[in-house]
Design a protein around this motif. Structure first.
Motif, PDB file in Angstrom:
ATOM      1  N   SER A  48       1.887  -0.381  -8.478  1.00  0.00           N
ATOM      2  CA  SER A  48       0.430  -0.524  -8.598  1.00  0.00           C
ATOM      3  C   SER A  48      -0.263   0.830  -8.523  1.00  0.00           C
ATOM      4  O   SER A  48      -1.210   1.090  -9.273  1.00  0.00           O
ATOM      5  CB  SER A  48      -0.101  -1.456  -7.495  1.00  0.00           C
ATOM      6  N   VAL A  49       0.215   1.683  -7.622  1.00  0.00           N
ATOM      7  CA  VAL A  49      -0.357   3.036  -7.520  1.00  0.00           C
ATOM      8  C   VAL A  49      -0.154   3.772  -8.846  1.00  0.00           C
ATOM      9  O   VAL A  49      -1.083   4.404  -9.373  1.00  0.00           O
ATOM     10  CB  VAL A  49       0.279   3.820  -6.346  1.00  0.00           C
ATOM     11  N   ARG A  79      -2.665  10.447  -2.072  1.00  0.00           N
ATOM     12  CA  ARG A  79      -2.207  10.264  -0.695  1.00  0.00           C
ATOM     13  C   ARG A  79      -1.338   9.012  -0.521  1.00  0.00           C
ATOM     14  O   ARG A  79      -0.601   8.886   0.455  1.00  0.00           O
ATOM     15  CB  ARG A  79      -3.448  10.186   0.214  1.00  0.00           C
ATOM     16  N   MET A  80      -1.471   8.079  -1.446  1.00  0.00           N
ATOM     17  CA  MET A  80      -0.735   6.808  -1.323  1.00  0.00           C
ATOM     18  C   MET A  80       0.772   6.960  -1.545  1.00  0.00           C
ATOM     19  O   MET A  80       1.543   6.071  -1.204  1.00  0.00           O
ATOM     20  CB  MET A  80      -1.291   5.790  -2.324  1.00  0.00           C
ATOM     21  N   ILE A 132       0.859   8.224   9.542  1.00  0.00           N
ATOM     22  CA  ILE A 132      -0.391   8.806   9.060  1.00  0.00           C
ATOM     23  C   ILE A 132      -1.012   7.930   7.978  1.00  0.00           C
ATOM     24  O   ILE A 132      -2.176   7.604   8.035  1.00  0.00           O
ATOM     25  CB  ILE A 132      -0.156  10.235   8.515  1.00  0.00           C
ATOM     26  N   ALA A 133      -0.190   7.537   7.009  1.00  0.00           N
ATOM     27  CA  ALA A 133      -0.761   6.767   5.916  1.00  0.00           C
ATOM     28  C   ALA A 133      -1.196   5.397   6.398  1.00  0.00           C
ATOM     29  O   ALA A 133      -2.157   4.845   5.899  1.00  0.00           O
ATOM     30  CB  ALA A 133       0.239   6.645   4.788  1.00  0.00           C
ATOM     31  N   GLY A 134      -0.493   4.840   7.341  1.00  0.00           N
ATOM     32  CA  GLY A 134      -1.109   3.786   8.110  1.00  0.00           C
ATOM     33  C   GLY A 134      -0.702   2.358   7.916  1.00  0.00           C
ATOM     34  O   GLY A 134      -1.394   1.469   8.368  1.00  0.00           O
ATOM     35  N   GLU A 174       3.489   6.433   1.425  1.00  0.00           N
ATOM     36  CA  GLU A 174       3.807   5.034   1.734  1.00  0.00           C
ATOM     37  C   GLU A 174       4.582   4.373   0.601  1.00  0.00           C
ATOM     38  O   GLU A 174       5.455   3.536   0.827  1.00  0.00           O
ATOM     39  CB  GLU A 174       2.518   4.230   1.936  1.00  0.00           C
ATOM     40  N   GLN A 181      -7.809  10.600  -4.643  1.00  0.00           N
ATOM     41  CA  GLN A 181      -7.741   9.619  -3.552  1.00  0.00           C
ATOM     42  C   GLN A 181      -6.390   8.916  -3.508  1.00  0.00           C
ATOM     43  O   GLN A 181      -5.857   8.636  -2.432  1.00  0.00           O
ATOM     44  CB  GLN A 181      -8.854   8.582  -3.734  1.00  0.00           C
ATOM     45  N   THR A 182      -5.852   8.596  -4.660  1.00  0.00           N
ATOM     46  CA  THR A 182      -4.613   7.823  -4.685  1.00  0.00           C
ATOM     47  C   THR A 182      -3.379   8.709  -4.495  1.00  0.00           C
ATOM     48  O   THR A 182      -2.299   8.185  -4.225  1.00  0.00           O
ATOM     49  CB  THR A 182      -4.488   7.018  -6.000  1.00  0.00           C
ATOM     50  N   TYR A 242       3.711  -2.270  -4.510  1.00  0.00           N
ATOM     51  CA  TYR A 242       2.628  -1.333  -4.171  1.00  0.00           C
ATOM     52  C   TYR A 242       2.803  -0.032  -4.953  1.00  0.00           C
ATOM     53  O   TYR A 242       1.859   0.480  -5.554  1.00  0.00           O
ATOM     54  CB  TYR A 242       2.649  -1.078  -2.663  1.00  0.00           C
TER      55      TYR A 242
END
Lengths: 153, 153
Positions: free
Chosen positions: B36-37, B75-76, B17-19, B79, B72-73, B33
């Motif tokens: 960074s989030v 959802r990150m 889903i997250a892609g 992943e 928005q973030t 990553y």
């Protein structure tokens, strides 16, 4: 004088609209933020690149999610390149001094990236690889053009 | 067995889903990553915290922008905590092994954060400090609860 006014205007954009109290941010914190934005954008470009190159199957939902991240994070650039963050004691940066010595030129590069990101988000809603391919190319070229000019090798 | 199925399901959420093609991501890249989030979320929490604490004037537009970034973030995270990224050769992480050994508990913590982030985005549209204060507190507590349980000191 004109350049100085623009500098002040860019500072206002970075600190005011984008919304963080820059005066309180140390250069190394801004550089850390800047690198984080770059890391996240690179991460989310990758699955789109793989689909455009047909290295993995096109998935409209996955593509649209990653496109949205690029669109959303494009706005972060103004804060990420705040004046006074060309160097820091505890952080390395590949950002060239021209970012701050030629702010009009840099702003053009950012504006181009943001405009291409908007196009990518729109194209990702169509739901076909043919629609997203040119839009993705536009974003990738805008990234590359800015890196070529404003980032050290 | 139940736990194993959940693990697979979480992997599917993270990779599908997250892609991003997680199979191609090295643990150190995922950790980069992930950090960074976290950096970006911490950055955008700060101006909201300052407004809630009345250390700077409340600005509805600025608050809403920063709230949106958190939304928005959020959802990150799926992943960012992909299975197999509890350690890496070239990266340090404060993520505790419980994230992957107790995936149901971790998912609850992420779900709570995401739910609070959604509330914050909604509250930020009202345009008053009274509306955003409790919503901001909800997000901050969700951050803290997860850090207390799943992050080393």
């Amino acid at each position: 004088m004109k350049k100085r006014i623009l500098c002040i205007a860019l500072t206002a954009i970075a600190s005011g609209i984008a919304g963080t109290a820059l005066a309180q941010q140390k250069p190394e914190e801004v550089i850390k933020y800047r690198k984080s934005v770059m890391t996240i954008q690179a991460w989310h470009m990758r699955p789109m690149a793989a689909m455009v190159k047909e290295q993995r199957p096109y998935d409209a939902e996955v593509f649209a999610y990653n496109a949205q991240v690029i669109g959303q994070t494009a706005r972060m650039k103004a804060e990420a390149f705040a004046p006074g963050t060309d160097k820091a004691t505890d952080a390395e940066t590949r950002a060239k001094p021209e970012i701050w010595s030629e702010p009009e030129k840099f702003k053009q590069a950012l504006d181009r990236f943001q405009a291409e990101a908007v196009k990518l988000v729109e194209a990702s809603k169509v739901g076909s690889l043919d629609a997203v391919r040119p839009a993705f190319g536009g974003v990738a070229k805008a990234c590359g053009a800015c890196h070529d000019t404003f980032r050290t090798k």
